[in-house]
Design an enzyme around this catalytic site. Sequence first.
Site, PDB file in Angstrom:
ATOM      1  N   SER A 186      -8.826  46.893  49.262  1.00 56.70           N
ATOM      2  CA  SER A 186      -7.410  47.205  49.425  1.00 56.70           C
ATOM      3  C   SER A 186      -7.098  48.204  50.524  1.00 56.70           C
ATOM      4  O   SER A 186      -5.979  48.221  51.040  1.00 56.70           O
ATOM      5  CB  SER A 186      -6.839  47.721  48.101  1.00 56.70           C
ATOM      6  OG  SER A 186      -7.507  48.898  47.690  1.00 56.70           O
ATOM      7  N   HIS A 214      -5.695  40.945  46.615  1.00 57.95           N
ATOM      8  CA  HIS A 214      -5.175  40.808  47.965  1.00 57.95           C
ATOM      9  C   HIS A 214      -5.584  39.497  48.640  1.00 57.95           C
ATOM     10  O   HIS A 214      -5.323  39.314  49.829  1.00 57.95           O
ATOM     11  CB  HIS A 214      -5.617  41.997  48.808  1.00 57.95           C
ATOM     12  CG  HIS A 214      -5.172  43.306  48.242  1.00 57.95           C
ATOM     13  ND1 HIS A 214      -3.918  43.817  48.457  1.00 57.95           N
ATOM     14  CD2 HIS A 214      -5.803  44.189  47.425  1.00 57.95           C
ATOM     15  CE1 HIS A 214      -3.797  44.962  47.818  1.00 57.95           C
ATOM     16  NE2 HIS A 214      -4.925  45.211  47.185  1.00 57.95           N
ATOM     17  N   LYS A 245       1.957  40.529  44.503  1.00 64.59           N
ATOM     18  CA  LYS A 245       1.713  40.731  45.933  1.00 64.59           C
ATOM     19  C   LYS A 245       2.105  39.447  46.668  1.00 64.59           C
ATOM     20  O   LYS A 245       3.282  39.211  46.891  1.00 64.59           O
ATOM     21  CB  LYS A 245       0.262  41.151  46.155  1.00 64.59           C
ATOM     22  CG  LYS A 245      -0.059  42.495  45.503  1.00 64.59           C
ATOM     23  CD  LYS A 245      -1.478  42.927  45.725  1.00 64.59           C
ATOM     24  CE  LYS A 245      -1.746  44.321  45.186  1.00 64.59           C
ATOM     25  NZ  LYS A 245      -1.612  44.422  43.706  1.00 64.59           N
TER      26      LYS A 245
END
Length: 400
Positions: A186, A214, A245
């Site tokens: 991250s 991610h 996200k």
Amino acid sequence: MLIEHLNRQLRERAEQSLTRQRRTTLSPCGPHARVRHEGVERSVLAFCSNDYLGLANHPALVAALAEGAGRWGVGSGASHLVSGHGEPHDALESDLAGWLAPSIPGAKALFFGTGYLANLALLTALGDARATLFADKLNHASLIDGGLLARADMQRYPHGRLDVLEGQLQRCTTPIRLIVTDAVFSMDGDLADLPALLDLAERHDAWLIVDDAHGFGVLGPQGRGSLAHFGLRSERLIYMGTLGKAAGVAGAFVAAHPTIAEWLLQVARSYIYTTAVPSAIAHALRASLELIAGDEGARRRASLQQRIRQLRAGLADLIARRPSLGWRLPESATAIQPLIVGDNERALSLSAALEAEGLWVPAIRPPTVPLGTARLRITLSAAHAEGDVERLLAALRAAS
């Protein structure tokens, strides 16, 4: 005594340039935002969101959330195991299991409120006294905290040092071995070598827990994530993906062997003892999955890759022209692009200089990143235009 003690520690943090501050956004999530900070409102161009595909304010998802609220209300009323598990949750879990089935044979999915809760569930439920956890030192805080709360021994290996990990696995005497890693780290944006990690898991009778916060929605065919990106398939894979996200909404999920999913449902405290996310969120997420897997998702991923290439080329040129700055741009092919500047004060000063030009790029400092590696964490979105990235590059050139 308590207040005096805390005030002293707060002063010490301030002296080390470690004070954190909040800004209040006055507009929907997106690159062009209205922000209030210390009583001052201004418009900014933001490079700090994890909304990688620019879906957080997508009209189709806004409409789906409204439709879900109209059908199921705005609250779930209880935990999943009492009365809070609605039809949309059930359908979403089925969809997510299908997404991961090519990588994890027979996968079953379990929906969580956040990735933090999902990781706490995984490590505390699976990491009992008969297990050993092997964790990359740059894993996300939720994986570190889950490991500390587990009853298992936790051994950490230097970032990406699979030779060290292999030695740890060879010396391990517990019957259960769990390798734990971020897929996309991250703060650095680099990818774990998942094929090599899975090979180690198979050779040493271990399981591989992958946090793809991610990577989900961004990597792999149809945005199916890091496992699909590498073409992996194994029953030994345990996958955690977040949905706030790239998916643009909220929540997270675990996909794994059905027995593992059932065990989490039965014993994971961060699943059992929390109110379920509203059904309307799950309904909106199903619409998000359709967007991600379809033509629009493909176009947005292609646009994101263009912005990544543009930014990296511009930063590489700047660093080559001004080596005295001491800035570093680590390898990263993802939306996370860390510009490492060194000490905390320099990172804060650079972030403040950009803010003065209407650019919102946060300075990340220890303990989030190792000492001496304070940085700007530049995150890109498919919603950024070519001109947005050029504006950031121009401001960095001016600030250098």
